[in-house]
Design a protein around this motif. Structure first.
Motif, PDB file in Angstrom:
ATOM      1  N   GLU A   1      11.984  -5.614 -30.512  1.00 57.00           N
ATOM      2  CA  GLU A   1      11.674  -6.607 -29.943  1.00 57.00           C
ATOM      3  C   GLU A   1      12.965  -7.404 -29.310  1.00 57.00           C
ATOM      4  OE1 GLU A   1       8.909  -9.296 -31.432  1.00 57.00           O
ATOM      5  OE2 GLU A   1       9.173 -10.747 -29.853  1.00 57.00           O
TER       6      GLU A   1
ATOM      7  N   LEU B   1       4.748  -3.568 -30.923  1.00 60.59           N
ATOM      8  CA  LEU B   1       4.845  -3.808 -29.527  1.00 60.59           C
ATOM      9  C   LEU B   1       4.095  -2.695 -28.581  1.00 60.59           C
ATOM     10  CD1 LEU B   1       8.325  -4.714 -29.367  1.00 60.59           C
ATOM     11  CD2 LEU B   1       6.341  -6.194 -29.084  1.00 60.59           C
TER      12      LEU B   1
ATOM     13  N   ASP C   1       5.316  -0.598 -22.310  1.00 61.38           N
ATOM     14  CA  ASP C   1       4.946  -0.931 -20.821  1.00 61.38           C
ATOM     15  C   ASP C   1       4.407  -0.068 -19.945  1.00 61.38           C
ATOM     16  OD1 ASP C   1       5.661  -4.026 -20.710  1.00 61.38           O
ATOM     17  OD2 ASP C   1       7.709  -3.054 -21.288  1.00 61.38           O
TER      18      ASP C   1
ATOM     19  N   LYS D   1       7.265  -9.448 -16.419  1.00 63.36           N
ATOM     20  CA  LYS D   1       5.920  -9.158 -17.095  1.00 63.36           C
ATOM     21  C   LYS D   1       6.099  -9.456 -18.644  1.00 63.36           C
ATOM     22  CE  LYS D   1       3.300  -4.797 -17.838  1.00 63.36           C
ATOM     23  NZ  LYS D   1       3.721  -4.062 -19.166  1.00 63.36           N
ATOM     24  N   ALA D   2       5.164  -9.830 -19.134  1.00 64.88           N
ATOM     25  CA  ALA D   2       4.916 -10.529 -20.622  1.00 64.88           C
ATOM     26  C   ALA D   2       4.956  -9.374 -21.511  1.00 64.88           C
ATOM     27  CB  ALA D   2       3.810 -11.488 -20.805  1.00 64.88           C
ATOM     28  N   LEU D   3       5.506  -9.244 -22.795  1.00 64.68           N
ATOM     29  CA  LEU D   3       5.468  -8.359 -23.695  1.00 64.68           C
ATOM     30  C   LEU D   3       4.031  -8.535 -24.420  1.00 64.68           C
ATOM     31  CD1 LEU D   3       8.704  -8.505 -25.597  1.00 64.68           C
ATOM     32  CD2 LEU D   3       7.752  -6.157 -24.624  1.00 64.68           C
ATOM     33  N   SER D   4       3.264  -7.497 -24.939  1.00 63.54           N
ATOM     34  CA  SER D   4       2.363  -7.673 -25.492  1.00 63.54           C
ATOM     35  C   SER D   4       1.999  -6.680 -26.744  1.00 63.54           C
ATOM     36  CB  SER D   4       1.086  -7.501 -24.790  1.00 63.54           C
ATOM     37  OG  SER D   4       1.150  -6.061 -24.281  1.00 63.54           O
ATOM     38  N   ASN D   5       0.960  -6.824 -27.462  1.00 59.23           N
ATOM     39  CA  ASN D   5       0.976  -5.864 -28.703  1.00 59.23           C
ATOM     40  C   ASN D   5      -0.134  -4.972 -28.497  1.00 59.23           C
ATOM     41  OD1 ASN D   5       3.043  -7.381 -30.156  1.00 59.23           O
ATOM     42  ND2 ASN D   5       1.541  -8.847 -30.927  1.00 59.23           N
TER      43      ASN D   5
ATOM     44  N   SER E   1      -4.338  -3.164 -26.769  1.00 57.77           N
ATOM     45  CA  SER E   1      -4.886  -4.094 -25.709  1.00 57.77           C
ATOM     46  C   SER E   1      -5.200  -3.342 -24.529  1.00 57.77           C
ATOM     47  CB  SER E   1      -4.394  -5.369 -25.474  1.00 57.77           C
ATOM     48  OG  SER E   1      -2.773  -4.939 -25.417  1.00 57.77           O
TER      49      SER E   1
END
Ligand code: NYM
Length: 212
Positions: A87, A127, A130, A205-209, A212
């Motif tokens: 991260e 994480l 992308d 663009k946002a980071l996500s986990n 999803s």
């Protein structure tokens, strides 16, 4: 050229069967992005350099035996121990090209017969990539490529099961590339997709986990 210091790097994962060409393509992508002036690092899982990674390596080389669930959790722990560094790198603007990730974890363990949802559970909160680039190759064709190295799992019958598990995991966010094409053709396609992804991430663009 638009490299704002507050823009983040992209988390790009290469997946595929053993001998699908991930490692070669990964180093070509690194050179390509470096040449364009991007900050980029090559990562791989398992990371055999940590304590957990050494246990995994000894299992893969048949120097130790472990229960299927236990080794699954070690592969997952090996990603968890790198999560915060991952991260930090991404937030500081470094793109990571990662050779195998959670999808290998789920595909290989579920190919042994473990429940797929059970396999996914310990990956939750890592994480989310992308982009997942799947190097698609028939198991038979991969087996013809200079032979397997003799580690655990490197057998045609088992790779067929892994291919099936990958198919179940595959979703709309994955990009599949025909990896039986000549290396240069695969490389060309990958470069386009990777550059596109890096640009999207730079734009915020946002980071996500997972998942999803
Ligand atoms: N592998 C890799 C797993 O079974 N679970 C995982 O979570 C990961 C990351 O390790 N045959 C398997 C797939 C490979 C083996 O990987 C070693 P490599 O890329 O050959 O070093």
């Amino acid at each position: 050229n638009g490299h704002k210091s507050d823009s983040r790097g992209a988390l790009i994962v290469l997946e595929g069967l053993d001998r699908s060409g991930k490692t070669s393509q990964s180093s070509r992508l690194i050179s390509y992005l470096e040449g364009l002036g991007h900050s980029v690092e090559s990562w791989r899982f398992p990371d055999r350099n940590t304590g957990v990674g050494q246990m995994i390596s000894s299992y893969l080389t048949n120097k130790s035996q472990l229960d299927d669930h236990a080794i699954h959790l070690l592969f997952s722990a090996n990603r968890w121990e790198k999560r915060s560094l991952m991260e930090a790198k991404l937030r500081s603007g470094t793109t990571l090209i990662v050779d195998r990730y959670s999808f290998s974890g789920v595909a290989f363990s579920s190919a042994k017969g473990l429940d797929m949802e059970w396999c996914k559970a310990p990956e939750m909160g890592l994480l989310a990539p992308d982009m997942v680039l799947y190097l698609d190759i028939p198991p038979e064709k991969a087996a013809e490529r200079g032979g397997y190295g003799g580690e655990r799992y490197e057998q045609l019958e088992f790779q067929r099961k892994v291919a099936h598990s990958y198919q179940l995991l595959h979703d709309a966010s994955w990009k599949s590339i025909d990896a039986s094409l000549p290396m240069e053709d695969v490389e060309k396609k990958l470069k386009e997709m990777v550059l596109d992804c890096v640009t999207t991430c730079q734009k915020g663009k946002a980071l996500s986990n997972l998942w999803s």
